[in-house]
Design an enzyme around this catalytic site. Structure first.
Site, PDB file in Angstrom:
ATOM      1  CB  SER A  24      65.844   8.151  13.760  1.00 19.47           C
ATOM      2  OG  SER A  24      66.782   7.632  14.952  1.00 19.47           O
ATOM      3  CG  ASN A 111      70.928  11.787  25.211  1.00 19.53           C
ATOM      4  OD1 ASN A 111      70.303  11.147  24.267  1.00 19.53           O
ATOM      5  ND2 ASN A 111      70.580  12.179  26.368  1.00 19.53           N
ATOM      6  CB  THR A 156      65.470  50.392  -8.175  1.00 19.71           C
ATOM      7  OG1 THR A 156      65.174  51.758  -8.742  1.00 19.71           O
ATOM      8  CG2 THR A 156      67.062  50.535  -8.025  1.00 19.71           C
ATOM      9  CG  HIS A 157      61.090  50.580  -7.344  1.00 23.97           C
ATOM     10  ND1 HIS A 157      60.505  50.632  -6.106  1.00 23.97           N
ATOM     11  CD2 HIS A 157      62.152  51.461  -7.239  1.00 23.97           C
ATOM     12  CE1 HIS A 157      60.886  51.646  -5.290  1.00 23.97           C
ATOM     13  NE2 HIS A 157      61.920  52.123  -5.945  1.00 23.97           N
ATOM     14  CE  LYS A 284      56.664  27.886 -23.060  1.00 30.25           C
ATOM     15  NZ  LYS A 284      55.566  27.632 -22.156  1.00 30.25           N
ATOM     16  CG  ASN A 286      59.052  25.797 -20.789  1.00 32.99           C
ATOM     17  OD1 ASN A 286      58.765  26.901 -21.311  1.00 32.99           O
ATOM     18  ND2 ASN A 286      58.122  24.616 -20.610  1.00 32.99           N
ATOM     19  CE1 TYR A 318      68.343  13.893  21.986  1.00 29.95           C
ATOM     20  CE2 TYR A 318      66.984  12.098  23.332  1.00 29.95           C
ATOM     21  CZ  TYR A 318      67.297  12.804  22.090  1.00 29.95           C
ATOM     22  OH  TYR A 318      66.897  12.185  21.081  1.00 29.95           O
ATOM     23  CD  GLN A 323      64.381   9.713  16.437  1.00 27.94           C
ATOM     24  OE1 GLN A 323      65.312   9.117  17.479  1.00 27.94           O
ATOM     25  NE2 GLN A 323      63.212   9.199  16.031  1.00 27.94           N
ATOM     26  CE  LYS A 326      69.065  12.004  13.929  1.00 33.05           C
ATOM     27  NZ  LYS A 326      68.926  12.790  15.160  1.00 33.05           N
TER      28      LYS A 326
HETATM   29  N1  ARG Z   1      67.939   8.812  17.482  1.00 32.07           N
HETATM   30  C1  ARG Z   1      68.156   9.785  18.690  1.00 32.07           C
HETATM   31  C2  ARG Z   1      68.217  11.252  18.012  1.00 32.07           C
HETATM   32  O1  ARG Z   1      68.369  11.036  16.999  1.00 32.07           O
HETATM   33  C3  ARG Z   1      69.497   9.374  19.642  1.00 32.07           C
HETATM   34  C4  ARG Z   1      69.254   9.929  20.902  1.00 32.07           C
HETATM   35  C5  ARG Z   1      68.488   9.186  21.656  1.00 32.07           C
HETATM   36  N2  ARG Z   1      68.399   9.116  22.901  1.00 32.07           N
HETATM   37  C6  ARG Z   1      67.587   8.809  23.767  1.00 32.07           C
HETATM   38  N3  ARG Z   1      67.599   8.773  25.092  1.00 32.07           N
HETATM   39  N4  ARG Z   1      66.328   7.959  23.324  1.00 32.07           N
HETATM   40  O2  ARG Z   1      68.158  12.051  18.820  1.00 32.07           O
END
Ligand code: ARG
Length: 460
Positions: A24, A111, A156-157, A284, A286, A318, A323, A326
């Site tokens: 990650s 975690n 409206t509408h 145009k 736009n 966890y 992961q 993100k």
């Molecule tokens: N990169 C992991 C995440 O974003 C961090 C936690 C990983 N923990 C583990 N026990 N593998 O969630």
């Protein structure tokens, strides 16, 4: 091969495809500065409770700061085989200061670490987004004085309904954005409890002081249950949900302005700096920025869906699935930030085409409802008045005139109580002035609301 921080129990090296699949760091490296801040707070706490010596704490802190500077300068090399930002920073620390660095991870887990980083990131982003929402509100409020007295058809509408002041329209978006702001701040308030110290899932036997870390990192307190903490991504989902509503509001506004800038509507000229042209059609201009603000809402709503589905059905505590939170969350925040940054100058720089709006303002019988209310105020039941005015509108349509173009006998034929005073409520301007209810489009109400907004947003 780089030795894994968790390698002890393993006798086989990780398959390279697994390294590529599980990493990650390519995206969570944007958490690096926060990760370092969290680690420094953690190390200081460990020293305060006597788990680290003052000297060890000092070495760790100096090492982390140096790594932070390298990352900020762009000279730090993140290694994919170390999985994530947390292990990259920790490994760099050990390489820099030796064995003392191996003490940093005492009493914590990735975690609770990743959750802490992510909460701090959300907090910062919420603060930026709140500022941008206020900028956009200021742009709308600023238009109220710019467009003072301008009347536009309300729909409206998407059919002409009743006349409204342009200012009333601008302030409608301020209200929506205010609720958006409230939702972001509400999310911030709820998320601001420190996860660190939940460790992997069960807490730790090391005598840590979580409140010490919470104070250092600006959290309002510590989370109460380590199992919950290790599994909790509610805060990310709440943020994505608040972002989705912002995106929905922006998308509706953008759609409206795309329509308004058509030749067919002719209500609005978006600023040319926010338009682009066509590679084939020379004429145009736009409204691409508006279209993309509308289009990008899809990504934000998609992120919310992804996060909900991600969290659904996960057992405590966890799970590595988390992961996947993100990239979606980062993208939703980046997208909404980008939209808000462009929306404010676009709102401020657009031009209402007053003559074109005014030229057709008396089309569409925008004053019919006010005329009906005029009749109601003379004691006629609403349903009866509705029917009678409907007949009058039909007559006016047949004659191709607005209601104010009908002669007095047409009104009197409809109802004996209708006298010359009907002309006092006909026409868009008079219809607006006849409004009385709180929150209506009456000029006095709109003016006082605009003043309240100006004060609230510190505009003078
Ligand atoms: N990169 C992991 C995440 O974003 C961090 C936690 C990983 N923990 C583990 N026990 N593998 O969630």
């Amino acid at each position: 091969m780089t030795a894994k921080p968790w390698g002890g129990v393993f006798s086989e090296a990780t398959d390279e495809r697994v390294e590529a699949f599980t990493e990650s760091v390519s995206y969570d490296q944007r958490l690096a500065a926060l990760d370092i801040r969290g680690s420094i707070a953690h190390a200081r706490m460990l020293a305060a409770v006597g788990v680290l010596t003052g000297d060890e704490r000092h070495q760790i802190e100096a090492g982390l700061s140096a790594i932070g500077a390298e990352i900020a300068a762009g000279t730090f090399v993140f290694r994919r085989e170390l999985e994530d930002v947390h292990m990259n920073v920790e490994r760099a620390l050990v390489e820099r200061i030796g064995d003392v660095g191996r003490k940093l991870h005492t009493g914590r887990s990735r975690n609770d670490q990743v959750s802490t980083d992510l909460k701090m990131w959300c907090r910062d982003e919420i603060d930026r987004l709140v500022g941008l929402l206020e900028d956009l509100q200021r742009a709308f409020v600023g238009r109220c004085s710019q467009d003072e007295g301008v009347i536009i058809p309300g729909y409206t509408h998407l059919q002409r309904a009743q006349p409204v002041l342009a200012g009333h329209y601008w302030l409608a978006y301020c209200e929506k954005l205010e609720r958006d702001r409230g939702r972001l701040l509400d999310c911030r308030g709820r998320l601001n409890l420190l996860p660190l110290g939940a460790a992997a899932l069960a807490g730790t036997s090391i005598p840590i002081d979580r409140q010490h870390v919470a104070d250092a990192l600006g959290f309002d307190g510590v989370t109460a249950n380590s199992l919950d903490t290790s599994s909790d991504r509610d805060f990310a989902i709440e943020l994505a949900s608040a972002l989705s509503l912002i995106a929905v509001h922006l998308s509706g506004w953008a759609e409206e302005w795309v329509l308004w800038s058509t030749t067919e509507f002719g209500f609005l000229k978006p600023p040319q700096q926010f338009c682009t042209g066509s590679s084939i059609m020379p004429q145009k201009i736009n409204p691409d920025v508006l279209e993309l603000i509308r289009g990008k809402s899809a990504r934000v709503i998609g992120a919310l869906q992804s996060l909900l589905v991600l969290a659904k059905g996960l057992p405590l505590a966890y799970n590595r699935d988390l992961q996947e939170d993100k990239e979606r969350l980062f993208d939703a925040v980046d997208t909404v930030r980008g939209c808000l940054e462009l929306a404010a100058p676009l709102v401020a720089g657009a031009e209402l085409r007053r003559e074109q709006i005014a030229a057709r303002l008396e089309a569409g019988y925008l004053d019919a409802t006010t005329l009906m209310e005029h009749l109601i105020s003379r004691g006629v039941p609403q349903r009866t008045a509705h029917e009678l005015i409907g007949t009058l509108v039909r007559t006016a349509m047949q004659r191709g005139v607005p209601l104010s173009g009908l002669p007095l006998d047409a009104f009197q034929e409809a109802h004996a109580d209708l006298d010359e005073s009907v002309y006092d409520v006909l026409g868009a301007q008079r219809a607006i002035e006849a409004m009385r209810s709180l929150g209506s489009t009456h000029p006095d109400m709109v003016r006082s609301q605009a003043a309240a907004w100006r004060a609230r947003l510190k505009m003078e």
